[in-house]
Design a protein around this motif. Structure first.
Motif, PDB file in Angstrom:
ATOM      1  N   GLY A  85       0.811  -1.216   0.000  1.00 51.38           N
ATOM      2  CA  GLY A  85       0.000   0.000   0.000  1.00 51.38           C
ATOM      3  C   GLY A  85       0.843   1.264   0.000  1.00 51.38           C
ATOM      4  N   VAL A  86       1.857   1.299   0.845  1.00 54.60           N
ATOM      5  CA  VAL A  86       2.734   2.477   0.921  1.00 54.60           C
ATOM      6  C   VAL A  86       3.457   2.665  -0.409  1.00 54.60           C
ATOM      7  CG1 VAL A  86       4.856   3.348   1.991  1.00 54.60           C
ATOM      8  CG2 VAL A  86       3.012   2.456   3.420  1.00 54.60           C
ATOM      9  N   ASN A  87       3.941   1.580  -0.986  1.00 58.08           N
ATOM     10  CA  ASN A  87       4.651   1.673  -2.264  1.00 58.08           C
ATOM     11  C   ASN A  87       3.704   2.119  -3.368  1.00 58.08           C
ATOM     12  OD1 ASN A  87       5.677   0.602  -4.941  1.00 58.08           O
ATOM     13  ND2 ASN A  87       7.473   0.299  -3.631  1.00 58.08           N
ATOM     14  N   PHE A  88       2.515   1.549  -3.388  1.00 59.20           N
ATOM     15  CA  PHE A  88       1.570   1.907  -4.443  1.00 59.20           C
ATOM     16  C   PHE A  88       1.201   3.388  -4.377  1.00 59.20           C
ATOM     17  CE2 PHE A  88      -2.755   2.424  -6.114  1.00 59.20           C
ATOM     18  CZ  PHE A  88      -2.544   1.989  -7.415  1.00 59.20           C
ATOM     19  N   VAL A  89       0.856   3.863  -3.198  1.00 61.42           N
ATOM     20  CA  VAL A  89       0.453   5.268  -3.056  1.00 61.42           C
ATOM     21  C   VAL A  89       1.647   6.201  -3.205  1.00 61.42           C
ATOM     22  CG1 VAL A  89      -0.492   6.974  -1.449  1.00 61.42           C
ATOM     23  CG2 VAL A  89      -1.575   4.734  -1.651  1.00 61.42           C
ATOM     24  N   GLY A  90       2.727   5.916  -2.474  1.00 59.49           N
ATOM     25  CA  GLY A  90       3.857   6.833  -2.427  1.00 59.49           C
ATOM     26  C   GLY A  90       4.778   6.794  -3.613  1.00 59.49           C
ATOM     27  N   SER A  91       4.765   5.693  -4.347  1.00 61.41           N
ATOM     28  CA  SER A  91       5.627   5.587  -5.525  1.00 61.41           C
ATOM     29  C   SER A  91       4.805   5.604  -6.803  1.00 61.41           C
ATOM     30  CB  SER A  91       6.469   4.309  -5.459  1.00 61.41           C
ATOM     31  OG  SER A  91       7.176   4.111  -6.657  1.00 61.41           O
ATOM     32  N   PHE A  92       3.936   4.615  -6.957  1.00 62.32           N
ATOM     33  CA  PHE A  92       3.195   4.467  -8.204  1.00 62.32           C
ATOM     34  C   PHE A  92       2.277   5.660  -8.472  1.00 62.32           C
ATOM     35  CE2 PHE A  92      -0.209   2.984 -10.934  1.00 62.32           C
ATOM     36  CZ  PHE A  92       0.500   2.395 -11.964  1.00 62.32           C
ATOM     37  N   LEU A  93       1.413   5.986  -7.517  1.00 65.09           N
ATOM     38  CA  LEU A  93       0.453   7.067  -7.749  1.00 65.09           C
ATOM     39  C   LEU A  93       1.131   8.425  -7.893  1.00 65.09           C
ATOM     40  CD1 LEU A  93      -2.657   6.179  -5.532  1.00 65.09           C
ATOM     41  CD2 LEU A  93      -2.343   5.871  -7.997  1.00 65.09           C
ATOM     42  N   VAL A  94       2.129   8.696  -7.067  1.00 63.79           N
ATOM     43  CA  VAL A  94       2.859   9.968  -7.184  1.00 63.79           C
ATOM     44  C   VAL A  94       3.540  10.053  -8.541  1.00 63.79           C
ATOM     45  CG1 VAL A  94       4.790  11.327  -6.261  1.00 63.79           C
ATOM     46  CG2 VAL A  94       3.125  10.306  -4.701  1.00 63.79           C
ATOM     47  N   THR A  95       4.125   8.968  -8.986  1.00 65.56           N
ATOM     48  CA  THR A  95       4.795   8.955 -10.294  1.00 65.56           C
ATOM     49  C   THR A  95       3.803   9.240 -11.412  1.00 65.56           C
ATOM     50  OG1 THR A  95       6.469   7.400  -9.533  1.00 65.56           O
ATOM     51  CG2 THR A  95       6.122   7.530 -11.907  1.00 65.56           C
ATOM     52  N   VAL A  96       2.699   8.515 -11.413  1.00 63.06           N
ATOM     53  CA  VAL A  96       1.714   8.637 -12.487  1.00 63.06           C
ATOM     54  C   VAL A  96       1.018   9.997 -12.462  1.00 63.06           C
ATOM     55  CG1 VAL A  96      -0.471   7.686 -13.334  1.00 63.06           C
ATOM     56  CG2 VAL A  96       1.383   6.153 -12.690  1.00 63.06           C
ATOM     57  N   ALA A  97       0.700  10.490 -11.274  1.00 60.94           N
ATOM     58  CA  ALA A  97      -0.066  11.727 -11.165  1.00 60.94           C
ATOM     59  C   ALA A  97       0.785  12.993 -11.225  1.00 60.94           C
ATOM     60  CB  ALA A  97      -0.865  11.721  -9.863  1.00 60.94           C
ATOM     61  N   ILE A  98       2.055  12.904 -10.835  1.00 59.23           N
ATOM     62  CA  ILE A  98       2.847  14.131 -10.714  1.00 59.23           C
ATOM     63  C   ILE A  98       4.128  14.086 -11.547  1.00 59.23           C
ATOM     64  CG2 ILE A  98       4.096  15.629  -9.105  1.00 59.23           C
ATOM     65  CD1 ILE A  98       1.978  14.655  -6.981  1.00 59.23           C
ATOM     66  N   ASN A  99       5.009  13.118 -11.276  1.00 52.74           N
ATOM     67  CA  ASN A  99       6.324  13.137 -11.927  1.00 52.74           C
ATOM     68  C   ASN A  99       6.259  12.907 -13.430  1.00 52.74           C
ATOM     69  OD1 ASN A  99       6.987  12.303  -8.898  1.00 52.74           O
ATOM     70  ND2 ASN A  99       8.763  13.343  -9.769  1.00 52.74           N
ATOM     71  N   VAL A 100       5.461  11.948 -13.882  1.00 55.39           N
ATOM     72  CA  VAL A 100       5.374  11.698 -15.325  1.00 55.39           C
ATOM     73  C   VAL A 100       4.752  12.874 -16.075  1.00 55.39           C
ATOM     74  CG1 VAL A 100       4.298  10.241 -17.100  1.00 55.39           C
ATOM     75  CG2 VAL A 100       5.527   9.189 -15.196  1.00 55.39           C
ATOM     76  N   PRO A 101       3.649  13.454 -15.584  1.00 48.26           N
ATOM     77  CA  PRO A 101       3.140  14.646 -16.286  1.00 48.26           C
ATOM     78  C   PRO A 101       4.172  15.784 -16.337  1.00 48.26           C
ATOM     79  CG  PRO A 101       1.429  13.757 -14.885  1.00 48.26           C
ATOM     80  CD  PRO A 101       2.691  13.003 -14.562  1.00 48.26           C
ATOM     81  N   ASN A 103       7.432  15.313 -16.433  1.00 45.78           N
ATOM     82  CA  ASN A 103       8.390  14.870 -17.457  1.00 45.78           C
ATOM     83  C   ASN A 103       7.843  15.179 -18.849  1.00 45.78           C
ATOM     84  OD1 ASN A 103       9.996  13.853 -15.414  1.00 45.78           O
ATOM     85  ND2 ASN A 103       9.422  11.724 -15.776  1.00 45.78           N
ATOM     86  N   ASN A 104       6.559  14.902 -19.042  1.00 41.31           N
ATOM     87  CA  ASN A 104       5.937  15.176 -20.342  1.00 41.31           C
ATOM     88  C   ASN A 104       5.944  16.660 -20.665  1.00 41.31           C
ATOM     89  OD1 ASN A 104       5.485  12.437 -20.608  1.00 41.31           O
ATOM     90  ND2 ASN A 104       3.370  12.546 -19.918  1.00 41.31           N
ATOM     91  N   ALA A 105       5.697  17.494 -19.666  1.00 44.20           N
ATOM     92  CA  ALA A 105       5.724  18.951 -19.870  1.00 44.20           C
ATOM     93  C   ALA A 105       7.132  19.419 -20.213  1.00 44.20           C
ATOM     94  CB  ALA A 105       5.202  19.673 -18.635  1.00 44.20           C
ATOM     95  N   LEU A 106       8.126  18.860 -19.548  1.00 49.59           N
ATOM     96  CA  LEU A 106       9.518  19.210 -19.865  1.00 49.59           C
ATOM     97  C   LEU A 106       9.845  18.778 -21.285  1.00 49.59           C
ATOM     98  CD1 LEU A 106      12.148  20.411 -18.533  1.00 49.59           C
ATOM     99  CD2 LEU A 106      12.848  18.024 -18.250  1.00 49.59           C
ATOM    100  N   ASP A 107       9.448  17.569 -21.642  1.00 51.76           N
ATOM    101  CA  ASP A 107       9.699  17.055 -22.995  1.00 51.76           C
ATOM    102  C   ASP A 107       9.010  17.905 -24.057  1.00 51.76           C
ATOM    103  OD1 ASP A 107      11.244  15.006 -21.986  1.00 51.76           O
ATOM    104  OD2 ASP A 107       9.690  13.474 -22.173  1.00 51.76           O
ATOM    105  N   ALA A 108       7.826  18.391 -23.744  1.00 51.66           N
ATOM    106  CA  ALA A 108       7.066  19.198 -24.709  1.00 51.66           C
ATOM    107  C   ALA A 108       7.535  20.649 -24.752  1.00 51.66           C
ATOM    108  CB  ALA A 108       5.577  19.154 -24.354  1.00 51.66           C
ATOM    109  N   GLY A 109       8.397  21.016 -23.830  1.00 49.55           N
ATOM    110  CA  GLY A 109       8.876  22.391 -23.796  1.00 49.55           C
ATOM    111  C   GLY A 109       7.904  23.361 -23.165  1.00 49.55           C
ATOM    112  N   THR A 110       6.918  22.850 -22.439  1.00 50.85           N
ATOM    113  CA  THR A 110       5.931  23.724 -21.804  1.00 50.85           C
ATOM    114  C   THR A 110       6.270  24.022 -20.343  1.00 50.85           C
ATOM    115  OG1 THR A 110       4.522  21.830 -21.236  1.00 50.85           O
ATOM    116  CG2 THR A 110       4.081  22.964 -23.337  1.00 50.85           C
ATOM    117  N   MET A 111       7.371  23.470 -19.854  1.00 52.38           N
ATOM    118  CA  MET A 111       7.822  23.742 -18.488  1.00 52.38           C
ATOM    119  C   MET A 111       9.322  23.965 -18.516  1.00 52.38           C
ATOM    120  SD  MET A 111       7.413  21.407 -15.043  1.00 52.38           S
ATOM    121  CE  MET A 111       5.905  22.086 -14.387  1.00 52.38           C
ATOM    122  N   ALA A 112       9.751  25.074 -17.957  1.00 51.06           N
ATOM    123  CA  ALA A 112      11.177  25.390 -17.894  1.00 51.06           C
ATOM    124  C   ALA A 112      11.838  24.571 -16.789  1.00 51.06           C
ATOM    125  CB  ALA A 112      11.370  26.873 -17.619  1.00 51.06           C
ATOM    126  N   PHE A 113      13.103  24.270 -16.966  1.00 52.69           N
ATOM    127  CA  PHE A 113      13.822  23.455 -15.996  1.00 52.69           C
ATOM    128  C   PHE A 113      13.839  24.120 -14.617  1.00 52.69           C
ATOM    129  CE2 PHE A 113      17.401  21.417 -13.885  1.00 52.69           C
ATOM    130  CZ  PHE A 113      17.092  20.091 -14.106  1.00 52.69           C
TER     131      PHE A 113
END
Length: 145
Positions: A85-101, A103-113
């Motif tokens: 449960g801790v891994n799913f919420v703290g790793s999987f969900l955070v990754t999918v909901a926050i870090n990957v989007p 990353n996508n914004a950085l890749d698309a050039g819509t977010m500055a470093f």
């Protein structure tokens, strides 16, 4: 059961180490160079990290803990379920909901470093702490077997 529990421990340790390495070395290293170079490097990392080895530990950690919980008895099962449960919420969900989007914004050039790095690192550190907590919980599960 013991072999699966040990595999679960190794998977959690590997994922914890991966996230830890990013927060304590990769991101500070990127922050120390020109932002355009940092963006380029992070884009490359985001592309190259998507491989079977990442998915093995990223998806394997909570799944192995869950299966270990179903196969264990008593408190050991509770610890393994808690780790899942801790891994799913703290790793999987955070990754999918926050870090990957992000990353996508950085890749698309819509977010500055300069905007990306502090926020991404903060949430990555949250993932690190969650995975470390999961690692401890798996360890407790092992001691309860």
């Amino acid at each position: 059961m013991l072999v699966l529990a040990l595999i679960t421990l190794v998977l959690h340790g590997a994922l914890t180490g991966l996230f830890y390495a990013f927060s304590m070395s990769v991101m500070p290293g990127l922050n120390a160079i020109d932002p355009a170079q940092a963006e380029s490097a992070m884009r490359s990392v985001n592309q190259k990290i998507q491989n079977v080895w990442l998915f093995l530990v990223f998806i394997g950690s909570p799944l192995a803990a869950l299966v270990s919980g179903f196969l264990a008895d008593g408190m050991a099962a509770t610890w393994f379920f808690a780790a899942a449960g801790v891994n799913f919420v703290g790793s999987f969900l955070v990754t999918v909901a926050i870090n990957v989007p992000m990353n996508n914004a950085l890749d698309a050039g819509t977010m500055a470093f300069k905007d990306y790095s502090p926020r991404w690192t903060a949430f990555n550190t949250l993932r690190t702490v969650a995975c470390a907590a999961g690692l401890v919980l798996v360890g407790l599960g092992l001691t309860a077997l």
